[in-house]
Scaffold this motif. Structure first.
Motif, PDB file in Angstrom:
ATOM      1  N   PHE A 180       0.753  -1.232   0.136  1.00  0.00           N
ATOM      2  CA  PHE A 180       0.012   0.113  -0.123  1.00  0.00           C
ATOM      3  C   PHE A 180       0.802   1.117   0.111  1.00  0.00           C
ATOM      4  N   ASP A 191       2.711  -4.868   3.767  1.00  0.00           N
ATOM      5  CA  ASP A 191       1.700  -5.274   4.741  1.00  0.00           C
ATOM      6  C   ASP A 191       1.612  -6.815   4.396  1.00  0.00           C
ATOM      7  N   PRO A 216      -5.861  -2.149   3.111  1.00  0.00           N
ATOM      8  CA  PRO A 216      -4.961  -2.445   4.166  1.00  0.00           C
ATOM      9  C   PRO A 216      -5.410  -3.054   5.131  1.00  0.00           C
TER      10      PRO A 216
END
Length: 585
Positions: A180, A191, A216
């Motif tokens: 992200f 992530d 996310p």
């Protein structure tokens, strides 16, 4: 050899875990205890070996133990084998969070033929619907009732949620790195999610892209963003086509032209990391290279611009000795001009892009923080009894430090120093705790800290930094990812999702810990160092020999399998003074 204590390696979950959300606020959780010095464990059973179901003539305890193994092996998520251990298999509809736990014992309650069995252990974390892992500790204490059907004992009241033994995860689940964006949409932020290793490559690749489209994880909530427009869909599966991995997404991906480069970077770098191959990204059957050409943005240039591994490439280390900043090793780059005229330094740091530097000087019982461009001059911005080594945001937008062991502050060039709000940290510190060290991850956003409990114990804590409206800064979503360390003094990032620290054992040895930043895994190995380092310098994506430490006033360097003084031309260990050591970061 490192002794690995694998506490999760986790579950793939798009399919499995609908609706098991984890709160993104509240008091931080210490999720497990790390026995100082560690200890070898027997090998766990092989969860991939397709357990056969309950055995005729078996005991209630054997049925419950088999059920727990079957749950851990049921990657197809129908739990077909696990259900054969139940007296009413169709009625079992497990819901809620998946609980990762270390099993302590399975014991009979009352008479052996009563059919009551107790499951005891410690929960170490929860698996979220988005594939991420959240540390969470509590006792596991469940009693189940069994009844005899012919020669077989079956479970009448299985747990209403999924209990997954921690020692199965490394066998059947693998991590995947999604990307992200930081708040400026200039850098990719990793992530980590977890995929089912038993599925096909196409299954894992497709699941990873769908997770990317979902946004996310909760642990990064509010601290990162996505350039992928809402309602963008994946057409079919992510597949191998000759030398490329191909993903085709819907035309909604074209809805944010101003974020086009960042969106392309998110897709390509996520797929590249997950598959290890070259990527062809399509939008409704058209290659993005042709779409990008018409907009003036070349895909190859975008990939290079957002390369997450380039954040820490070709960096030189520096050391502090005798109050002066110097190159750490022979052949290193000369110190920036701002340091070359500086003495009386007790700590120093530099932004990863080399554009800004900070130093902490000491005089008359007070410490002063100085900031400035690397070419100089440095300007005093803060004076307090104690100031920790600042850690920089990548683009030298600002630096974070702690004053007087308790308070986080945010410092910028040519702006006033401002306090950082963190009620979670205040609660964690209590009356006796103190901040010992802090480090931002290479891409920013995540902050790792060493927290002392005031009695020799140390915890490694990871949270996220949020830039809020009105230019205020906060740190939240704190989780303890390693606890009950002894005298840890520093922590450093050595990969996208990894931290390194060194701490003492109860026997006086110094042990090196490799810790996953999400708390999912920890490894330890002997270091051979005489004392715990006061400062560690590591560079993600570079060799282990890039890892340095200041130990007892001397510089040490990591050479597998341990640490020793840097080697000279003839291989002899050099005595290089160092009270602190750092890379631009």
């Amino acid at each position: 050899m490192a002794r690995s204590r694998i506490l999760v390696a986790l579950v793939a979950l798009v399919v499995l875990l609908a609706g098991c959300g984890i709160p993104d606020s509240g008091a931080p959780i210490v999720y497990r205890a790390v026995p100082p010095g560690g200890g070898d464990r027997p090998d766990p059973p092989d969860a991939r070996s397709n357990p056969q179901g309950p055995q005729k003539g078996g005991t209630p305890i054997q049925t419950v133990e088999g059920f727990l193994v079957a749950v851990g092996s049921s990657s197809e998520r129908s739990y077909a084998t696990a259900r054969t251990y139940l007296s009413a298999p169709a009625a079992w509809k497990p819901a809620g969070s998946v609980r990762v736990f270390t099993l302590s014992s399975v014991t009979a309650v009352g008479r052996p033929d009563s059919g009551r069995v107790r499951i005891s252990g410690q929960q170490i974390g929860l698996i979220n619907a988005d594939g991420s892992f959240t540390p969470s500790v509590q006792a596991i204490d469940r009693t189940v009732q069994l009844s005899r059907t012919g020669d077989v004992w079956l479970i009448d009241n299985p747990p209403g949620d999924i209990l997954l033994r921690s020692d199965f995860f490394s066998q059947i689940y693998v991590p995947a790195t999604l990307y992200f964006l930081d708040p400026t949409a200039q850098r990719l932020v990793p992530d980590i999610r977890y995929m089912d290793a038993s599925g096909s490559s196409t299954d894992r690749w497709t699941a990873a892209v769908r997770l990317l489209l979902g946004g996310p994880s909760q642990s990064l909530g509010g601290a990162v963003r996505t350039a992928i427009p809402a309602n963008t869909r994946l057409h079919g599966n992510v597949v191998q086509d000759n030398q490329h991995v191909v993903a085709d997404v819907s035309s909604e991906a074209l809805d944010s032209p101003s974020l086009w480069p960042a969106m392309v970077a998110q897709f390509i770098w996520t797929i590249k990391k997950v598959t290890g191959g070259e990527v062809r990204l399509m939008i409704d059957g058209r290659e993005v290279s042709t779409i990008g050409a018409s907009s003036g943005a070349k895909v190859d240039d975008i990939v290079d611009q957002f390369d997450p591994d380039a954040l820490t490439a070709n960096l030189s280390a520096y050391r502090v000795a005798g109050g002066v900043v110097q190159p750490a090793l022979a052949g290193g780059r000369q110190v920036p001009a701002a340091f070359s005229v500086t003495t009386g330094v007790v700590a120093a740091s530099m932004s990863a892009d080399g554009g800004a530097v900070a130093k902490v000087g000491q005089a008359a019982g007070q410490q002063t923080l100085y900031l400035g461009p690397s070419a100089g001059p440095l300007t005093p911005v803060l004076t307090e009894p104690k100031i920790l080594t600042p850690t920089w945001e990548f683009d030298h937008g600002g630096a974070i430090t702690a004053i007087n062991d308790r308070e986080l502050v945010y410092a910028q060039l040519n702006r006033p120093v401002t306090p950082i709000r963190s009620p979670e940290l205040a609660a964690m510190l209590g009356k006796r705790g103190r901040i010992v060290s802090l480090r931002l991850a290479p891409a920013g956003v995540r902050l790792a800290m060493v927290i002392s409990d005031g009695s020799g114990g140390s915890h490694i804590v990871v949270g996220v930094v949020k830039h809020n409206a009105g230019e205020s800064v906060s740190v939240g979503n704190l989780h303890v990812v390693s606890s009950q360390l002894i005298d840890a003094a520093d922590v450093a990032w050595n990969n996208d999702n990894g931290l390194v620290t060194l701490a003492a054992t109860s026997r006086g040895e110094v042990v090196q810990y490799q810790i996953a930043a999400d708390g999912s895994n920890e490894q330890q190995s002997p270091s051979g160092l005489p004392t715990v380092p006061t400062r560690i310098a590591a560079v993600p994506k570079q060799s282990n020999q890039s890892t340095l430490a200041a130990v007892g006033g001397r510089l040490y360097q990591f050479y597998k399998p341990g640490w020793r003084p840097p080697a000279g031309h003839n291989g002899e260990g050099l005595v290089i003074p160092a009270t602190s050591v750092f890379y631009p970061s």
